[in-house]
Write an enzyme that holds these catalytic residues in place. Structure first.
Site, mmCIF file in Angstrom:
data_model
loop_
_atom_site.group_PDB
_atom_site.id
_atom_site.type_symbol
_atom_site.label_atom_id
_atom_site.label_comp_id
_atom_site.label_asym_id
_atom_site.label_seq_id
_atom_site.Cartn_x
_atom_site.Cartn_y
_atom_site.Cartn_z
ATOM 1 N N GLU A 100 13.184 -12.756 -8.378
ATOM 2 C CA GLU A 100 14.172 -13.319 -7.461
ATOM 3 C C GLU A 100 14.158 -14.837 -7.469
ATOM 4 O O GLU A 100 13.099 -15.454 -7.581
ATOM 5 C CB GLU A 100 13.829 -12.914 -6.021
ATOM 6 N N CYS A 113 14.605 -22.004 -4.886
ATOM 7 C CA CYS A 113 13.285 -21.422 -4.650
ATOM 8 C C CYS A 113 12.969 -20.498 -5.833
ATOM 9 O O CYS A 113 13.702 -19.545 -6.083
ATOM 10 C CB CYS A 113 13.317 -20.640 -3.335
ATOM 11 N N CYS A 120 2.794 -9.955 -7.077
ATOM 12 C CA CYS A 120 1.749 -10.858 -6.580
ATOM 13 C C CYS A 120 0.534 -10.015 -6.210
ATOM 14 O O CYS A 120 0.677 -8.891 -5.732
ATOM 15 C CB CYS A 120 2.260 -11.592 -5.343
ATOM 16 N N CYS A 124 -1.121 -10.505 1.094
ATOM 17 C CA CYS A 124 -0.855 -10.934 2.477
ATOM 18 C C CYS A 124 -0.138 -9.795 3.215
ATOM 19 O O CYS A 124 0.803 -9.197 2.680
ATOM 20 C CB CYS A 124 -0.007 -12.204 2.510
ATOM 21 N N CYS A 127 3.868 -9.787 3.766
ATOM 22 C CA CYS A 127 4.718 -10.239 2.667
ATOM 23 C C CYS A 127 5.171 -9.096 1.775
ATOM 24 O O CYS A 127 4.363 -8.261 1.359
ATOM 25 C CB CYS A 127 3.966 -11.283 1.846
ATOM 26 N N CYS A 341 11.160 -12.841 1.545
ATOM 27 C CA CYS A 341 10.650 -12.909 0.174
ATOM 28 C C CYS A 341 10.436 -11.535 -0.440
ATOM 29 O O CYS A 341 9.820 -10.675 0.160
ATOM 30 C CB CYS A 341 9.302 -13.622 0.164
HETATM 31 N N1 SAH Z 1 2.016 -17.474 -2.831
HETATM 32 C C1 SAH Z 1 2.526 -18.664 -2.216
HETATM 33 C C2 SAH Z 1 4.053 -18.658 -2.147
HETATM 34 C C3 SAH Z 1 4.518 -17.516 -1.315
HETATM 35 S S1 SAH Z 1 6.029 -17.464 -0.448
HETATM 36 C C4 SAH Z 1 1.947 -18.816 -0.827
HETATM 37 O O1 SAH Z 1 1.270 -17.913 -0.371
HETATM 38 O O2 SAH Z 1 2.129 -19.872 -0.221
HETATM 39 C C5 SAH Z 1 6.218 -18.845 0.549
HETATM 40 C C6 SAH Z 1 5.835 -18.691 2.017
HETATM 41 O O3 SAH Z 1 6.474 -17.576 2.665
HETATM 42 C C7 SAH Z 1 4.347 -18.485 2.216
HETATM 43 O O4 SAH Z 1 3.908 -19.335 3.244
HETATM 44 C C8 SAH Z 1 4.277 -17.034 2.636
HETATM 45 O O5 SAH Z 1 3.096 -16.777 3.341
HETATM 46 C C9 SAH Z 1 5.529 -16.900 3.464
HETATM 47 N N2 SAH Z 1 5.962 -15.525 3.714
HETATM 48 C C10 SAH Z 1 5.776 -14.429 2.963
HETATM 49 N N3 SAH Z 1 6.298 -13.346 3.549
HETATM 50 C C11 SAH Z 1 6.842 -13.754 4.699
HETATM 51 C C12 SAH Z 1 7.524 -13.098 5.766
HETATM 52 N N4 SAH Z 1 7.746 -11.795 5.738
HETATM 53 N N5 SAH Z 1 7.922 -13.862 6.803
HETATM 54 C C13 SAH Z 1 7.701 -15.195 6.840
HETATM 55 N N6 SAH Z 1 7.063 -15.865 5.869
HETATM 56 C C14 SAH Z 1 6.632 -15.155 4.808
#
Ligand code: SAH
Length: 350
Positions: A100, A113, A120, A124, A127, A341
């Protein structure tokens, strides 16, 4: 897996920097300036076929096509937000993997973005990108092509990039550094490094490695909780890299680059949005002239994480400011088009 794609397919021309192209030209008895011509077709004019390189002879184009691929990805789906003009693209890579990319129009310049991995492995809990695990790292040319193709398809110039799509960039550090250098090349997209943000969940050796490059990009740390204990509950990677170590690495990054980092904080109702969290967060960030990006969590089907009420989010921000920490609430873009995301990719069943 990345090794697999290297075995299955020719190298990508988008992966090649000027030194590699010069070497290829020398090996093929061509003058060195041809390398510059190819570089500016690929990264400046951003063509995706050798036939388009009209100032090269037909035979040179054929030789290049024998050794390299020029089309890293193709669009399979595009969603356009009716509310704010956000575009979400699903691209298919040569091996069938889908990724994406999001285009966000802003007054201060359009932003893209990009994803840095297919899937991944960070896990988390809130996510969507991590649900099926990591399939493979993306190559620098595949990350670049997301910017180039998005710019071509929207017809809009892109001046900013955030490495915040699917994947953990510091789990694919060398390709991501290569991507940033090519994106900033004056003969290519020529993007100012100050307009590039890399977001990480806190891979400590990766942060030190990035600092060594001394690139003036912005580092964003996905903090999401003010204490080690709470962070471990939301982010499994916190068990590997302790919060103290992560904060030290961020301090080092700031000293090495002179760039102030930002902290991302996804607000999850009842988990990290209490008054105690405000106090602990202020304590943690005190003296760091930090900026916090508050993101009301996007609900993901597989997760119980819920966002706090809007009023509560505003309160959280106010209290944080009172404690001397700057916080902005992230404007939500593309809420009507699979906002969070990795959700579009998942919906495709990939
Ligand atoms: N791997 C990197 C980039 C990930 S995406 C990282 O962890 O930073 C970018 C941001 O979106 C990160 O801060 C991630 O924690 C956040 N994110 C992921 N899923 C999310 C969700 N469902 N709601 C809000 N933020 C989210």
């Amino acid at each position: 897996m990345t090794e697999d794609i290297n075995r299955q397919f020719k190298p990508l021309i988008q992966d090649q920097g000027l030194p590699e192209l010069k070497k290829w030209m020398a090996d093929h008895g061509e003058p060195a300036y041809r390398a510059g011509q190819v570089f500016s077709w690929v990264h400046g004019k951003q063509v995706t076929s050798f036939d388009a390189m009209t100032n090269l002879s037909k035979s040179l184009r054929a030789k290049l096509a024998k050794d390299y691929d020029a089309a890293p990805l193709a669009m399979v789906q595009r969603q356009v937000s009716e509310t704010d003009g956000t575009n979400k693209f699903l691209y298919r890579l040569r091996d069938g993997q889908c990724i994406e990319t999001v285009f966000m129009p802003y007054h201060h310049g359009n932003s893209v973005c990009v994803s840095s991995q297919a899937g991944c492995s960070m896990g988390c809990t809130f996510c969507a990108s991590t649900i099926g695990g990591k399939v493979r790292d993306l190559m620098r040319g595949e990350i670049l092509a997301q910017v180039y193709e998005t710019q071509r398809l929207t017809g809009e110039p892109v001046s900013n990039a955030v490495i915040m799509g699917t994947g953990e960039p510091l789990d694919n550090t060398e390709e991501v550094i290569g991507f940033i250098r090519l994106l900033a090349d004056p003969y290519g997209q020529n993007m100012s490094m100050r307009n590039i943000t890399l977001s990480t969940c806190g891979i400590v050796p990766g942060i030190y490695r990035l600092a060594e490059e001394k690139m003036p990009i912005t580092l964003a740390l996905s903090l999401h909780a003010p204490t080690q204990e709470k962070r471990e509950k939301l982010m499994p990677i916190a068990r590997r890299y302790h919060l103290d170590e992560v904060m030290r690495a961020c301090d080092d990054y700031r000293e090495a680059t002179g760039r102030r980092e930002t902290f991302e904080y996804a607000l999850v109702a009842g988990v990290n949005d209490t008054d105690e969290d405000v106090r602990e967060l202020a304590q943690l960030l005190k003296g760091r002239s930090a900026h916090v990006n508050l993101i009301p969590v996007n609900p993901v089907r597989t997760s119980k994480a819920r966002r706090p009420e809007r009023g509560h989010v505003l309160e959280f921000q106010k209290k944080l400011e009172k404690s001397g920490i700057n916080g902005t609430i992230r404007r939500e873009m593309g809420a009507d088009i699979d906002g969070a995301c990795g959700q579009l990719r998942r919906r495709q069943g990939v």
